[in-house]
Design an enzyme around this catalytic site. Structure first.
Site, short mmCIF file in Angstrom:
data_model
loop_
_atom_site.label_atom_id
_atom_site.label_comp_id
_atom_site.label_asym_id
_atom_site.label_seq_id
_atom_site.Cartn_x
_atom_site.Cartn_y
_atom_site.Cartn_z
N THR A 276 0.83 -1.21 0.00
CA THR A 276 0.00 0.00 0.00
C THR A 276 0.86 1.25 0.00
O THR A 276 0.58 2.22 -0.72
CB THR A 276 -0.96 0.01 1.21
OG1 THR A 276 -1.78 -1.16 1.14
CG2 THR A 276 -1.84 1.24 1.22
N CYS A 277 1.93 1.23 0.77
CA CYS A 277 2.80 2.40 0.88
C CYS A 277 3.50 2.71 -0.44
O CYS A 277 3.61 3.86 -0.85
CB CYS A 277 3.83 2.18 1.98
SG CYS A 277 3.09 1.74 3.57
N SER A 278 3.97 1.66 -1.12
CA SER A 278 4.74 1.83 -2.35
C SER A 278 3.87 2.01 -3.59
O SER A 278 4.30 2.64 -4.55
CB SER A 278 5.67 0.64 -2.57
OG SER A 278 6.67 0.62 -1.59
#
Length: 167
Positions: free
Chosen positions: A60-62
């Site tokens: 999700t972060c990347s």
């Protein structure tokens, strides 16, 4: 400390770890030397967006969180944002590598380390030693927006679009 909210002063004792980007250490496998980044001092007279992710290189972060800030950096700057910073509980070497892997050069976005989620925990936005997924807008030492995601994997209140809507 309670979670930050609009109108609160940004705490006066916030520091992170950071490896400044440099061209000679621009490769993802190159290591720099971590230094202390005194956010309270550096941001006291600036307009800043700080967003937090649970972990560098995570899906999700990347895929959903960081790319929105990279793409919208020109719009954030047009709205007067002087510094965009991302923080996670990863060590400064991982945060530096994450920035390089995403081709962020210079100080376009600062990749800061919040070891043991110390800052995030101090505002109640950490879990299990990891930083939460949140965004904070700071304008000359005063918080003008602060919100945390409550749904796992969601990027609704902490993404670049949500932040832009509050500038």
């Amino acid at each position: 400390m309670a979670p930050l909210k609009a109108g609160d002063p940004f705490p006066s004792d916030v520091s992170f770890q950071y490896i400044p980007w440099s061209e000679d250490k621009g490769e993802v496998t190159a290591c720099g030397i971590p230094i202390k980044y005194d956010a309270s001092k550096e941001w006291a007279d600036k307009k800043v967006v700080l967003f937090s992710v649970p972990g560098a290189f995570t899906p999700t972060c990347s895929v959903n969180h960081l790319p929105g800030y990279i793409k919208n950096l020109p719009e954030l700057k047009k709205k007067g944002i002087q510094i965009v910073a991302v923080v996670a509980s990863n060590d400064p070497f991982v945060m530096s590598a994450w920035g390089k892997a995403n081709q962020v050069t210079g100080d376009d976005i600062l990749f800061l380390s919040d070891p043991d989620a110390k800052f995030s925990d101090s505002i109640g936005w950490a879990s299990g030693g990891r930083t939460g997924r949140y965004a904070i807008i700071i304008d000359h030492g005063k918080v003008t927006y602060a919100d945390i995601e409550t749904k796992k994997g969601a990027v609704e209140v902490s993404g670049a679009d949500a932040v832009l809507a509050h500038l």
